[in-house]
Motif scaffolding. Sequence first.
Motif, PDB file in Angstrom:
ATOM      1  N   SER A 120       0.785  -1.401  -0.089  1.00 27.30           N
ATOM      2  CA  SER A 120      -0.066  -0.016  -0.055  1.00 27.30           C
ATOM      3  C   SER A 120       0.854   1.356   0.132  1.00 27.30           C
ATOM      4  CB  SER A 120      -0.854  -0.001   1.155  1.00 27.30           C
ATOM      5  OG  SER A 120      -0.257  -0.064   2.346  1.00 27.30           O
TER       6      SER A 120
ATOM      7  N   CYS B  29      -1.286  -0.621  -9.007  1.00 28.23           N
ATOM      8  CA  CYS B  29      -1.569  -1.815  -8.221  1.00 28.23           C
ATOM      9  C   CYS B  29      -2.431  -2.936  -8.870  1.00 28.23           C
ATOM     10  CB  CYS B  29      -2.181  -1.692  -6.790  1.00 28.23           C
ATOM     11  SG  CYS B  29      -0.952  -0.788  -5.786  1.00 28.23           S
TER      12      CYS B  29
ATOM     13  N   ASN C 153      -5.336  -5.467 -10.101  1.00 25.60           N
ATOM     14  CA  ASN C 153      -6.817  -5.991  -9.811  1.00 25.60           C
ATOM     15  C   ASN C 153      -6.836  -7.175  -8.828  1.00 25.60           C
ATOM     16  OD1 ASN C 153      -9.444  -7.063  -9.875  1.00 25.60           O
ATOM     17  ND2 ASN C 153      -9.509  -5.853 -11.703  1.00 25.60           N
ATOM     18  N   PRO C 154      -7.581  -6.684  -7.731  1.00 26.80           N
ATOM     19  CA  PRO C 154      -7.691  -7.682  -6.499  1.00 26.80           C
ATOM     20  C   PRO C 154      -8.182  -9.033  -6.836  1.00 26.80           C
ATOM     21  CG  PRO C 154      -9.119  -6.075  -6.307  1.00 26.80           C
ATOM     22  CD  PRO C 154      -8.449  -5.586  -7.255  1.00 26.80           C
ATOM     23  N   ARG C 155      -8.768  -9.422  -8.114  1.00 22.37           N
ATOM     24  CA  ARG C 155      -8.884 -10.610  -8.480  1.00 22.37           C
ATOM     25  C   ARG C 155      -7.912 -11.537  -8.213  1.00 22.37           C
ATOM     26  NH1 ARG C 155      -9.049  -8.205 -13.894  1.00 22.37           N
ATOM     27  NH2 ARG C 155      -7.585  -9.113 -14.999  1.00 22.37           N
TER      28      ARG C 155
ATOM     29  N   ARG D 165      -5.096 -12.761  -5.973  1.00 21.82           N
ATOM     30  CA  ARG D 165      -4.961 -12.747  -4.604  1.00 21.82           C
ATOM     31  C   ARG D 165      -3.811 -13.812  -4.020  1.00 21.82           C
ATOM     32  NH1 ARG D 165      -9.701 -15.277  -5.684  1.00 21.82           N
ATOM     33  NH2 ARG D 165     -10.347 -17.218  -4.640  1.00 21.82           N
TER      34      ARG D 165
ATOM     35  N   TYR E 127       0.461 -16.118  -6.504  1.00 20.58           N
ATOM     36  CA  TYR E 127      -0.723 -15.246  -6.285  1.00 20.58           C
ATOM     37  C   TYR E 127      -1.476 -15.815  -7.768  1.00 20.58           C
ATOM     38  CZ  TYR E 127       1.076 -11.603  -3.215  1.00 20.58           C
ATOM     39  OH  TYR E 127       1.346 -10.975  -2.128  1.00 20.58           O
TER      40      TYR E 127
ATOM     41  N   THR F 284      -6.250 -16.307  -9.345  1.00 20.19           N
ATOM     42  CA  THR F 284      -7.365 -15.588  -9.271  1.00 20.19           C
ATOM     43  C   THR F 284      -8.139 -16.599  -8.515  1.00 20.19           C
ATOM     44  OG1 THR F 284      -7.843 -16.739 -11.291  1.00 20.19           O
ATOM     45  CG2 THR F 284      -7.245 -14.439 -11.547  1.00 20.19           C
TER      46      THR F 284
ATOM     47  N   GLY G  10      -3.424  -8.479 -14.292  1.00 20.66           N
ATOM     48  CA  GLY G  10      -4.415  -7.854 -13.288  1.00 20.66           C
ATOM     49  C   GLY G  10      -4.591  -6.497 -13.851  1.00 20.66           C
TER      50      GLY G  10
ATOM     51  N   ASP H 298      -1.895  -7.967   0.821  1.00 19.14           N
ATOM     52  CA  ASP H 298      -2.977  -7.197   0.097  1.00 19.14           C
ATOM     53  C   ASP H 298      -2.857  -7.341  -1.341  1.00 19.14           C
ATOM     54  OD1 ASP H 298      -3.799  -5.950   2.547  1.00 19.14           O
ATOM     55  OD2 ASP H 298      -2.808  -4.168   2.307  1.00 19.14           O
ATOM     56  N   GLY H 299      -1.845  -7.526  -1.887  1.00 20.09           N
ATOM     57  CA  GLY H 299      -1.896  -7.722  -3.336  1.00 20.09           C
ATOM     58  C   GLY H 299      -0.622  -7.355  -4.017  1.00 20.09           C
TER      59      GLY H 299
END
Length: 234
Positions: free
Chosen positions: A28, A39, A41-43, A45, A135, A137, A159, A174-175
Amino acid sequence: MAIGKRVYMKRKLADPEVVKGFVGIPASNVGDTFERIGCMNPRIRLMSNPRGVSWSGNALTIKTRGGDNMLIHYVLENIAKEGDFLIVSNEGCPTRSIIGQNMACSMETLKLAGIVIDGPIRDIDAIREMTLPVYATGVCPGGPFKDGPGEVNVPLACGDIAVNPGDVIVADPDGICVVPRLDAKYVLEQAKKKFEIDQAGLAAAKNGTNYGKQKWSKALNDKNYEIIDDCYGW
């Protein structure tokens, strides 16, 4: 030239000390330094259980046909080295897992920094216990094809973020943040400052001094909000 079937063996890399400098800085704080537009996409993870606050490495990009992992095998056999963060563009294919336990174990053995896949994995019970940052999806039992086409160490999107070979990848629970190679030194300096500011803010939150200075009242006033000392409606 065989466009669509190219493997570039070399990349331009950021200063190794700069890459190491990102370890331990939250993603962050890194993302905030370039206006929060770098950053993923949070898809995508975190699927494994790595140690530490955050992890960083050199982007080794793999652009592959949806659901195909032939080039990942080739990269592990011929190119990948300690500190590399594999970034896999998978055309967003949701129905074929790209790696499983065996490939993830090989990545741990090679001491890779991690892998980011814009698609699913399998053998989640085993990968969930691994310290390699993995990481993806999601999970899917369906296995991959091994035919190609695809390219290695070329620009790609993962992402929803552009990634170039040799960019610095900074990831935490967080990603994932993508730091352009040429900006890495500056971003590191700014991220360290942001981390210090956040730590001071956390201390203020804990002792109850983070509010009360009317900072946000001024912000609303500057944006022409109307403060109404009454109930809404009827």
